[in-house]
Design a protein around this motif. Structure first.
Motif, short mmCIF file in Angstrom:
data_model
loop_
_atom_site.label_atom_id
_atom_site.label_comp_id
_atom_site.label_asym_id
_atom_site.label_seq_id
_atom_site.Cartn_x
_atom_site.Cartn_y
_atom_site.Cartn_z
N HIS A 85 7.49 0.28 -9.25
CA HIS A 85 8.68 0.18 -7.92
C HIS A 85 9.79 -0.62 -9.08
CE1 HIS A 85 6.00 0.34 -4.21
NE2 HIS A 85 5.68 1.37 -5.07
N ASP A 95 15.74 -0.87 0.42
CA ASP A 95 14.95 0.43 0.19
C ASP A 95 15.55 1.56 1.14
OD1 ASP A 95 13.67 -0.64 2.53
OD2 ASP A 95 11.73 -0.05 2.05
N LYS A 142 -1.97 -3.55 -6.27
CA LYS A 142 -2.32 -4.19 -5.02
C LYS A 142 -3.72 -4.39 -4.86
CE LYS A 142 1.79 -3.71 -2.52
NZ LYS A 142 2.60 -3.16 -1.14
N TYR A 180 3.06 -2.41 -10.08
CA TYR A 180 1.57 -2.21 -9.77
C TYR A 180 0.73 -1.52 -10.47
CZ TYR A 180 4.14 -4.04 -5.41
OH TYR A 180 4.75 -4.78 -4.48
N LYS A 214 12.22 -2.34 10.27
CA LYS A 214 11.98 -3.14 9.18
C LYS A 214 12.68 -4.53 9.32
CE LYS A 214 11.50 -3.74 4.19
NZ LYS A 214 11.51 -2.78 2.86
N LYS A 252 -0.83 -0.04 6.70
CA LYS A 252 -0.30 -0.56 7.77
C LYS A 252 -0.96 -0.43 9.03
CE LYS A 252 4.16 -1.21 5.69
NZ LYS A 252 5.43 -0.89 5.63
N GLU A 292 -3.97 7.61 1.26
CA GLU A 292 -4.36 6.25 1.93
C GLU A 292 -3.38 6.00 3.04
OE1 GLU A 292 -3.82 1.71 1.80
OE2 GLU A 292 -2.32 3.54 1.43
N ASN A 307 -5.45 -3.48 -2.65
CA ASN A 307 -6.26 -2.20 -2.07
C ASN A 307 -6.40 -1.29 -3.12
OD1 ASN A 307 -3.69 -1.59 -2.14
ND2 ASN A 307 -3.48 -0.98 -0.20
N ARG A 331 10.98 -6.87 11.63
CA ARG A 331 9.72 -7.34 10.96
C ARG A 331 10.25 -8.29 9.89
NH1 ARG A 331 8.22 -2.54 8.88
NH2 ARG A 331 8.41 -2.69 6.80
N ALA A 369 -1.94 7.47 -2.86
CA ALA A 369 -1.24 6.68 -2.17
C ALA A 369 -0.87 7.51 -0.89
CB ALA A 369 0.06 6.51 -2.67
P1 GTP Z 1 7.89 -2.27 2.70
O1 GTP Z 1 8.45 -3.12 3.76
O2 GTP Z 1 6.66 -1.34 3.07
O3 GTP Z 1 9.04 -1.46 2.01
O4 GTP Z 1 7.08 -3.12 1.73
P2 GTP Z 1 7.93 -4.29 0.44
O5 GTP Z 1 9.28 -4.30 0.85
O6 GTP Z 1 6.85 -5.34 0.60
O7 GTP Z 1 7.83 -3.55 -1.08
P3 GTP Z 1 6.60 -2.90 -1.75
O8 GTP Z 1 7.23 -2.73 -3.15
O9 GTP Z 1 5.43 -3.72 -1.82
O10 GTP Z 1 6.32 -1.64 -1.40
C1 GTP Z 1 7.23 -0.55 -0.88
C2 GTP Z 1 6.83 0.83 -0.84
O11 GTP Z 1 5.88 1.37 -1.44
C3 GTP Z 1 6.13 1.02 0.83
O12 GTP Z 1 7.27 1.22 1.68
C4 GTP Z 1 5.41 2.37 0.51
O13 GTP Z 1 6.16 3.24 0.40
C5 GTP Z 1 4.74 1.84 -0.84
N1 GTP Z 1 3.56 1.16 -0.89
C6 GTP Z 1 3.34 -0.14 -0.99
N2 GTP Z 1 2.30 -0.54 -0.90
C7 GTP Z 1 1.56 0.58 -0.80
C8 GTP Z 1 -0.13 0.69 -0.16
O14 GTP Z 1 -0.88 0.01 -0.36
N3 GTP Z 1 -0.50 2.24 0.04
C9 GTP Z 1 0.58 3.17 0.27
N4 GTP Z 1 0.11 4.33 0.48
N5 GTP Z 1 1.98 3.01 -0.29
C10 GTP Z 1 2.15 1.65 -0.22
#
Ligand code: GTP
Ligand code: MG
Length: 231
Positions: A151, A103, A143, A138, A84, A191, A185, A145, A87, A182
């Motif tokens: 959160h 996180d 989102k 959310y 991460k 990802k 998915e 999708n 990234r 979730a």
């Molecule tokens: P990460 O880098 O993945 O932690 O995402 P972020 O920092 O942009 O935060 P966000 O609140 O969008 O998402 C945090 C976490 O929510 C992810 O690590 C997943 O566990 C979950 N999550 C978010 N989007 C999705 C999704 O489209 N599908 C699924 N299955 N889980 C999701």
């Protein structure tokens, strides 16, 4: 933690490689630093987990029904922390990781009904030692999708021998139906390269999320009609 520990670069995501390159001492030293860095997150997670256990048990005793189906705490692995960080273009130093990656400690609270998600979130965040830092709803705004969940990033004080550390914990609250979608998915698609999944299948996954949301509404209505609103 001393400054020298703070600034040292984290390279322990592939300890095997370091050891194979003939630096077993360096690996042990960095491994100890990393464990030290992760320790407060483990404690922060334990604090939040205890709070959730208390709420679940107390609500069960109160006779108003336990809104929590299950809880899963997790600590991010060193490999996912470094992935991460790369990234985010975040330097691999403990103080940068601490500031940028919120996180490292995460807990998922799966509730029965949508209203329970908000009830539990409020019960947790109104506690005076819980500092709500970020809310991403959310559920109100899914989102693109179809992903739904509430959160929160909260900070919780952890009392060490010589200091108090405010530890960030990511709290994900969702219903069983949202969790079902979730989890699957995540296996099917999350990802993966969007270009390799045809739009028709992506649309179908989103439609499935909407089916799950309708099921949530229906189950909540049935529950309310039979039991009345939760006290
Ligand atoms: P990460 O880098 O993945 O932690 O995402 P972020 O920092 O942009 O935060 P966000 O609140 O969008 O998402 C945090 C976490 O929510 C992810 O690590 C997943 O566990 C979950 N999550 C978010 N989007 C999705 C999704 O489209 N599908 C699924 N299955 N889980 C999701
Ligand atoms: Mg995450």
């Amino acid at each position: 933690m001393t400054d020298s520990v703070e600034r040292r670069e984290v390279t322990t995501d592939q300890p095997g490689q370091l050891a194979r390159r003939g630096h077993p001492e360096a690996w042990h030293e960095q491994y100890a630093d990393l464990n030290h860095f992760l320790m407060v997150y483990k404690f922060g997670l334990a604090e939040i987990n205890t709070k959730i256990t208390i709420l679940a048990e107390e609500l069960t005793h109160r006779g108003s029904g336990n809104p929590i189906e299950h809880v899963s705490p997790r600590l991010k692995s060193p490999a996912s922390i470094t992935a991460k960080a790369r990234r985010l273009d975040c330097p691999l130093h403990f103080d940068d990781l601490r500031a940028r990656i919120r996180d490292i400690a995460g807990i998922r609270i799966v509730c029965s009904f949508v209203s329970d998600v908000y009830t539990v979130a409020n019960m947790l965040t109104r506690q005076p030692d819980v500092n709500l830092v970020v809310t991403k709803d959310y559920i109100a705004k899914p989102k693109i999708n179809g992903y739904r969940s509430l959160h929160l990033i909260v900070e919780i004080p952890v009392f060490m021998s010589d200091r108090v550390v405010a530890v960030p914990v990511e709290v994900q609250l969702r219903t069983v139906a949202m969790d079902f979608w979730a989890s699957l998915e995540h296996k099917i698609y999350y990802k993966h390269d969007p270009d390799v999944v045809p739009p028709r299948l992506r649309d179908e996954l989103t439609a499935a999320a909407e089916d799950a949301a309708r099921l949530d509404l229906r189950m909540e209505r049935l529950h309310r009609e039979i039991h009345g609103p939760r006290r």
